[in-house]
Design a protein around this motif. Structure first.
Motif, short mmCIF file in Angstrom:
data_model
loop_
_atom_site.label_atom_id
_atom_site.label_comp_id
_atom_site.label_asym_id
_atom_site.label_seq_id
_atom_site.Cartn_x
_atom_site.Cartn_y
_atom_site.Cartn_z
N ASN A 1 51.61 48.90 34.05
CA ASN A 1 51.11 49.12 35.42
C ASN A 1 49.58 49.21 35.44
N LYS A 2 49.03 50.00 34.52
CA LYS A 2 47.58 50.16 34.46
C LYS A 2 46.90 48.83 34.13
N ASN A 3 47.53 48.06 33.29
CA ASN A 3 46.96 46.78 32.87
C ASN A 3 46.90 45.80 34.04
N ILE A 4 47.95 45.76 34.86
CA ILE A 4 47.95 44.82 35.98
C ILE A 4 46.93 45.23 37.04
N ILE A 5 46.79 46.55 37.27
CA ILE A 5 45.78 47.03 38.22
C ILE A 5 44.37 46.71 37.71
N LYS A 6 44.17 46.85 36.41
CA LYS A 6 42.88 46.54 35.80
C LYS A 6 42.50 45.08 36.02
N LYS A 7 43.48 44.19 35.94
CA LYS A 7 43.22 42.77 36.16
C LYS A 7 42.77 42.50 37.60
N PHE A 8 43.41 43.16 38.55
CA PHE A 8 43.05 42.97 39.96
C PHE A 8 41.64 43.49 40.24
N LYS A 9 41.27 44.55 39.58
CA LYS A 9 39.97 45.17 39.84
C LYS A 9 38.80 44.25 39.48
N LYS A 10 39.06 43.24 38.68
CA LYS A 10 38.01 42.27 38.35
C LYS A 10 37.61 41.45 39.57
N TYR A 11 38.53 41.32 40.52
CA TYR A 11 38.30 40.39 41.63
C TYR A 11 38.30 41.04 43.02
#
Length: 556
Positions: free
Chosen positions: A410-420
């Protein structure tokens, strides 16, 4: 070592050899604080917890701690690291193991178990591109590593590859592995003279699983006067559930084969004189692909659980539909294509369906997009387009994965979105629901479902549509990537199929401001879908039976 220590050591080894893991734990716990025991005792205790079928998450985490402690104290003891990989995957927690794996990888990037661990862990975390890199490196190190090939081929469906031609080339390489070849069954060109066609299905997913949701209606409605139907279940018998029980009632014969070796299973299936054997797994977890490579039946078919070619010489047919594989593309699949007239599979209607509520955005101040696809399907390309949609609309995105809850994923997928994403709190993750009815009820929070690409949803799309929520999908280039397209085409919902990423973005933005259209669709989509080929189990079973009979006739 004292006589007492020798006796205990001998006793523990004996228990371990007899797989009595609970007894090992009990004996060691009698000694007192585990951390005060010798490294050998601590490792055996951790191994017992890792292998014990009764172990829970807390047991795996304790084993993980002990393996890590032992490895840190002596980094030449690689068995502790390898065991740490295994137990970390079982527990779904990777904070302990990943730093050690990366350190080991920097020292030796040809360690097969480290590469395998990095591939599997990254896949669980949703880093499919990274998982693909490690599995491809593993294949380079050991070209005959079967599991690495299966992971690699499966992961290619989740990532943007050049073409179906490239995928087929890899699949054919897998089938040419010399070590993998079992002695093939001599195909008999015999006349089928039995009263009934003996039809077998092999799967590890005879439980609450997408495969079973789509299989159940077909098996229950197929004409039993024409077929005798066998289930070869590779599911751990401890994981049987209510769906397993329901399936047992509709199969004519049920064989639990999870404890059988490939050779034993091959012998069993051949002894039952099966006419048609259908694989429901492909390269997914729990497959018995080597049994099919050995050929157990005169006719072997791939269907449902894996939406691409297997590249296997002994797999005769692949079931698809006209929307998934074009006639001119048949040479890109090693199997002959069996075309269902409308759609390649139908879903069983859930017993209980929640009421369809009004469009959420009618009472909210924000539009809600949603996707309940597994996080592994949320590719980097998907994240970029979804983020662009969120940045250019007054909206939010709700995600939910059918996989077991994993905080690190879950944390990893949120981290990916935060890039954009330019604003915080645009993406939310829901927990798994305890029942199917509650799960379906979560679609009531969504205005429009966004499909993933290049690996679209299937079960989630059927569910979303049942709940009145249309799915925006994208055109693909092969069987796997066109599943969403076929679903919407069978619903005559062409306007919800995007040509490319830019069109996908434009359609999402337009639909976000077309609340009246979405509201009308919401009120009629369930009725429309239930009257469509998507849920027409009776007609599908007839068409399915007819195709299988033709295959039999052609083999005579």
């Amino acid at each position: 070592m004292s006589d007492l220590d020798l006796d205990l050591n001998s006793k523990l080894i004996n228990l371990f050899n007899n797989k009595k893991y609970s007894e090992i734990e009990f004996e060691i716990e009698l000694l007192g604080d585990i951390e005060k025991q010798s490294t050998q005792i601590a490792i055996m205790y951790a191994a017992a917890k890792t292998l014990n079928k009764n172990s829970q998450k807390k047991d795996f985490e304790e084993a993980s701690y002990l393996f890590e402690k032992s490895y840190v104290s002596n980094k030449s003891n690689l068995d502790c690291l390898y065991n740490l990989i295994i137990v970390s995957i079982k527990s779904g927690t990777f904070q302990r193991v990943l730093p050690h794996l990366m350190e080991r990888y920097e020292k030796n990037n040809k360690d097969e178990k480290v590469l395998d661990g990095l591939s599997k862990i990254n896949f669980v975390l949703g880093n499919v591109s990274e998982a693909n890199i490690y599995s491809s490196q593993l294949i380079e190190v050991n070209p005959n590593y079967l599991n690495a090939w299966e992971d690699f081929l499966s992961s290619l469906n989740y990532t943007k590859i050049k073409s179906q031609e490239d995928y087929l080339k890899y699949a054919l390489k897998f089938d040419n592995l010399p070590q993998a070849r079992c002695k093939p069954f001599l195909r008999k060109q015999k006349k089928i003279s039995k009263e009934k066609i003996r039809l077998g299905f092999v799967s590890s997913d005879f439980k609450k699983h997408s495969v079973s949701f789509f299989l159940k209606d077909t098996i229950s409605k197929i004409n039993k006067k024409d077929f005798r139907i066998f289930a070869f279940s590779n599911l751990d018998q401890a994981k049987h559930d209510g769906m397993t029980g329901s399936l047992k009632e509709i199969f004519d014969e049920w064989k639990d084969v999870d404890m059988l070796s490939n050779t034993e299973l091959t012998t069993l299936i051949r002894s039952l004189d099966i006419d048609i054997l259908i694989d429901l797994s492909g390269f997914t977890l729990g497959n018995r692909i080597e049994v099919f490579r050995a050929r157990c039946a005169p006719i072997q078919i791939s269907w449902l659980g894996y939406c691409n070619t297997l590249g296997i010489k002994e797999m005769d047919y692949l079931i698809a539909d006209k929307n998934l594989i074009k006639k001119k593309e048949e040479n890109l699949y090693s199997e002959k294509i069996l075309y269902m007239p409308n759609i390649w599979s139908v879903m069983s209607k859930p017993e209980k369906l929640p009421n369809i509520n009004e469009l959420p955005s009618k009472k909210n101040t924000i539009f809600t997009f949603g996707s309940f696809n597994n996080f592994g399907k949320i590719s980097d390309e998907t994240i970029k387009v979804w983020s662009k949609i969120l940045n250019n609309s007054n909206s939010r995105l709700i995600l939910k994965s059918s996989s077991i809850k994993n905080e690190e994923t879950n944390k990893n997928i949120i981290k990916k979105f935060k890039k954009y994403i330019s604003e915080e709190n645009k993406v939310f993750i829901l927990d798994r629901s305890p029942t199917i009815e509650e799960h379906l009820g979560q679609y009531q929070k969504i205005d429009l479902a966004l499909d993933t690409f290049p690996y679209p949803g299937v079960t989630t799309s059927f569910e979303s549509i049942l709940m009145g929520v249309p799915v925006l999908t994208m055109k693909g280039f092969n069987f796997n990537s066109r599943c969403g397209e076929s679903i919407n085409l069978n619903l005559q919902m062409h306007e919800f199929i995007a040509d490319n990423e830019n069109d996908y973005f434009q359609k999402a933005i337009k639909l976000q401001s077309s609340l009246n259209i979405l509201e009308q669709i919401r009120g009629s989509l369930r009725e429309k879908s239930l009257a469509s080929p998507l849920f027409d189990g009776n007609n599908f079973a007839k068409e399915f039976s007819s195709i299988l009979k033709k295959v039999i006739d052609n083999s005579k």
